[in-house]
Motif scaffolding. Structure first.
Motif, PDB file in Angstrom:
ATOM      1  N   GLN A 118       0.816  -1.146   0.113  1.00 16.95           N
ATOM      2  CA  GLN A 118      -0.097   0.034  -0.008  1.00 16.95           C
ATOM      3  C   GLN A 118       0.827   1.160   0.111  1.00 16.95           C
ATOM      4  O   GLN A 118       0.548   2.388  -0.706  1.00 16.95           O
ATOM      5  N   ASN A 121       2.718   1.574  -3.451  1.00 14.48           N
ATOM      6  CA  ASN A 121       1.639   2.116  -4.292  1.00 14.48           C
ATOM      7  C   ASN A 121       1.172   3.417  -4.366  1.00 14.48           C
ATOM      8  O   ASN A 121       0.690   4.117  -5.525  1.00 14.48           O
ATOM      9  N   GLN A 122       1.641   4.518  -3.477  1.00 16.07           N
ATOM     10  CA  GLN A 122       1.376   5.686  -3.072  1.00 16.07           C
ATOM     11  C   GLN A 122       2.326   6.452  -3.853  1.00 16.07           C
ATOM     12  O   GLN A 122       3.489   5.811  -4.181  1.00 16.07           O
ATOM     13  N   LEU A 207      -2.403  -3.829  -7.064  1.00 16.20           N
ATOM     14  CA  LEU A 207      -3.124  -2.465  -6.732  1.00 16.20           C
ATOM     15  C   LEU A 207      -3.055  -1.474  -7.807  1.00 16.20           C
ATOM     16  O   LEU A 207      -4.092  -0.615  -8.018  1.00 16.20           O
ATOM     17  N   ILE A 210      -6.360  -1.394 -10.251  1.00 20.79           N
ATOM     18  CA  ILE A 210      -7.591  -1.026  -9.824  1.00 20.79           C
ATOM     19  C   ILE A 210      -7.923   0.529 -10.469  1.00 20.79           C
ATOM     20  O   ILE A 210      -7.075   1.367 -10.502  1.00 20.79           O
ATOM     21  N   LYS A 212      -9.102   4.395 -10.747  1.00 18.90           N
ATOM     22  CA  LYS A 212      -8.872   5.520  -9.856  1.00 18.90           C
ATOM     23  C   LYS A 212     -10.605   5.911  -9.672  1.00 18.90           C
ATOM     24  O   LYS A 212     -10.890   6.515  -8.817  1.00 18.90           O
ATOM     25  N   TYR A 215     -12.350   4.770  -6.599  1.00 12.12           N
ATOM     26  CA  TYR A 215     -11.986   5.619  -5.207  1.00 12.12           C
ATOM     27  C   TYR A 215     -12.626   7.042  -5.374  1.00 12.12           C
ATOM     28  O   TYR A 215     -13.050   7.565  -4.322  1.00 12.12           O
ATOM     29  N   LYS A 228     -12.916   2.250   1.990  1.00 11.65           N
ATOM     30  CA  LYS A 228     -12.635   2.241   0.749  1.00 11.65           C
ATOM     31  C   LYS A 228     -11.305   0.982   0.398  1.00 11.65           C
ATOM     32  O   LYS A 228     -11.606   0.178  -0.594  1.00 11.65           O
ATOM     33  N   TYR A 229     -10.718   0.740   1.536  1.00 15.02           N
ATOM     34  CA  TYR A 229      -9.536  -0.251   1.683  1.00 15.02           C
ATOM     35  C   TYR A 229     -10.295  -1.546   1.444  1.00 15.02           C
ATOM     36  O   TYR A 229     -10.117  -2.571   0.890  1.00 15.02           O
ATOM     37  N   THR A 233     -10.318  -2.299  -2.322  1.00 12.46           N
ATOM     38  CA  THR A 233      -9.186  -2.478  -2.687  1.00 12.46           C
ATOM     39  C   THR A 233      -8.837  -3.972  -2.279  1.00 12.46           C
ATOM     40  O   THR A 233      -8.513  -5.146  -3.444  1.00 12.46           O
ATOM     41  N   ILE A 237      -8.062  -7.190  -5.028  1.00 15.83           N
ATOM     42  CA  ILE A 237      -6.722  -7.679  -4.996  1.00 15.83           C
ATOM     43  C   ILE A 237      -6.602  -9.138  -4.569  1.00 15.83           C
ATOM     44  O   ILE A 237      -5.458  -9.733  -4.346  1.00 15.83           O
TER      45      ILE A 237
END
Length: 319
Positions: A118, A121-122, A207, A210, A212, A215, A228-229, A233, A237
Motif C-alpha cells: 500500500q 503504491n502511493q 493494486l 484498480i 481510480k 475511489y 475504501k480499503y 481494494t 486484489i
C-alpha cells in the motif's frame, strides 16, 4: 478479330504459379511442425528433471532401500514404509512443526506485504528508491540471509539482544536460537524478512490494476479510507493475494536453507520441519525407501494446498 493467346506463353506464365504454390505448401508444413519442434527441448528437460525423479521416488517408496545394508536394497515391501512413517512420532512432530512454521510465516508475510504494498503504491518523492529497498531481501541468497540473522540472534554478542538491552526492554540476553520457546519465532521472522518482498511485488501489481474512478466515486459518497480499503481494494486484489500465497507457501515449505543454517532443526526437534527431516532421511540416514515415502506424502500435501489456493483464486476471478 482478336488474336488467340499463344499456348506456350500461357504455359510459361503458369509455371511460376505452380512453383509458388508448392513452395507455399512446403513452408506451410514447416510452419505447422515448427512450434512442436521448438517445444521438444522443454518437454525433454521436464521429463528428465521432474517426471523421471518423481517416478523413481515413487518406486523407492514401495521398497526397502537402504544404502547401508546391501540385503535391503530394492526389496519390494508394499505400503510398509507409509505405515512406518505414520507410527513414527518424529515424523508426526515434523508435520506439526511444518504447519506452525507455514502458518506463522504466511500470516506475518501477508500483514507486512499488505502494508508495504500500500505504501509502495502511493505517489511520493523517492517511491522508486523505496520499491528497490523492499526488494533487497528477496535478492539475498537464503543461506546468506540465514547466516546474517543467526549472527544477529546470537545470545552474547548479537545486535538484537544489544538493542533490546539498551532500550531497557529486557534485563538479560535471550537465547533466541537455543531455547525451544523462542527458536521457532526466530526462524519465522527470518523467513518473513526473506520472502515478503515477493508477495509485496505481486500485491503491488494488483493494486495498479484498480481504476481510480472507483475511489473517486467512493469519495463522493463520503466513504472513509478504511471503508475504501476493505470494500474496494481488498476484494479486487484477492486473486493476486492468493497467487502470491501460492508462491510464498511453496517457498516456505521447500526451502530448508534458513532452518538448516540457523538451527539445524534444533534445539532437539523444535524446528525440524517436514522437508528437513526428509532431507536427513535421504542423505544422512541413506534410507531411500523411507525417504521416498516421505517425499510422496510431501508432494501430495503440496498438491492439496495448491488445489485449495487455485480453487479459491478461480472463485475470486469469476466473481
Amino acid at each position: 478479330m482478336k488474336n488467340a493467346p499463344n499456348p506456350e506463353l500461357v504455359n510459361m506464365t503458369n509455371i511460376p504459379n505452380v512453383h509458388t504454390k508448392r513452395s507455399k505448401g512446403g513452408s506451410g508444413l514447416r510452419n505447422k511442425y515448427l512450434p512442436y519442434l521448438l517445444l521438444v527441448p522443454v518437454f525433454t528437460m521436464i521429463i528428465v528433471v521432474v517426471f523421471i525423479p518423481l517416478l523413481t521416488t515413487i518406486i523407492y517408496s514401495f521398497q526397502s532401500y537402504r544404502l547401508t545394508n546391501r540385503e535391503e536394497q530394492a526389496t519390494f515391501i508394499g505400503l510398509k514404509n507409509y505405515f512406518t512413517l505414520f507410527q513414527d512420532d518424529r515424523f508426526i512432530s515434523s508435520l506439526v512443526t511444518s504447519l506452525i512454521y507455514i502458518a506463522g510465516s504466511v500470516v506475518g508475510m501477508l500483514i507486512l506485504a499488505l502494508i508495504t504494498a500500500q505504501i509502495a503504491n502511493q505517489a511520493f518523492k523517492g517511491r522508486s528508491v523505496f520499491r528497490s529497498t523492499i526488494l533487497l531481501p528477496w535478492a539475498v541468497a537464503p543461506v546468506v540471509a540465514a547466516q546474517a540473522w543467526k549472527f544477529m540472534f546470537e545470545t552474547d554478542y548479537g545486535i538484537i539482544n544489544h538493542i533490546l538491552t539498551s532500550l531497557g526492554v529486557i534485563e538479560r540476553n535471550i537465547p533466541w536460537l537455543v531455547s525451544s520457546e523462542t527458536t521457532m519465532g526466530s526462524v519465522i521472522l527470518t523467513n518473513i524478512w526473506k520472502t515478503t518482498p515477493l508477495l509485496t511485488l505481486i500485491i503491488v501489481s494488483g493494486l495498479q490494476t484498480i481504476s481510480k474512478d472507483l475511489y473517486e466515486s467512493a469519495d463522493m459518497d463520503g466513504a472513509s479510507p478504511f471503508k475504501k480499503y476493505f470494500y474496494i481494494t481488498l476484494p479486487l486484489i484477492k486473486p493476486f493475494i492468493l497467487m502470491g500465497l501460492i508462491f510464498t507457501t511453496l517457498q516456505t515449505i521447500n526451502v530448508i536453507d534458513i532452518i538448516y543454517v540457523m538451527t539445524g532443526g534444533g534445539p532437539g526437534e523444535a524446528t525440524e520441519i517436514f522437508t528437513l527431516y526428509n532431507y536427513k532421511v535421504f542423505f544422512q540416514y541413506l534410507d531411500f525407501g523411507l525417504g521416498g515415502a516421505m517425499a510422496v506424502i510431501g508432494v501430495t500435501v503440496i498438491g492439496i494446498l495448491i488445489f485449495i489456493y487455485g480453487r479459491n483464486m478461480n472463485k475470486q476471478i469469476n466473481h
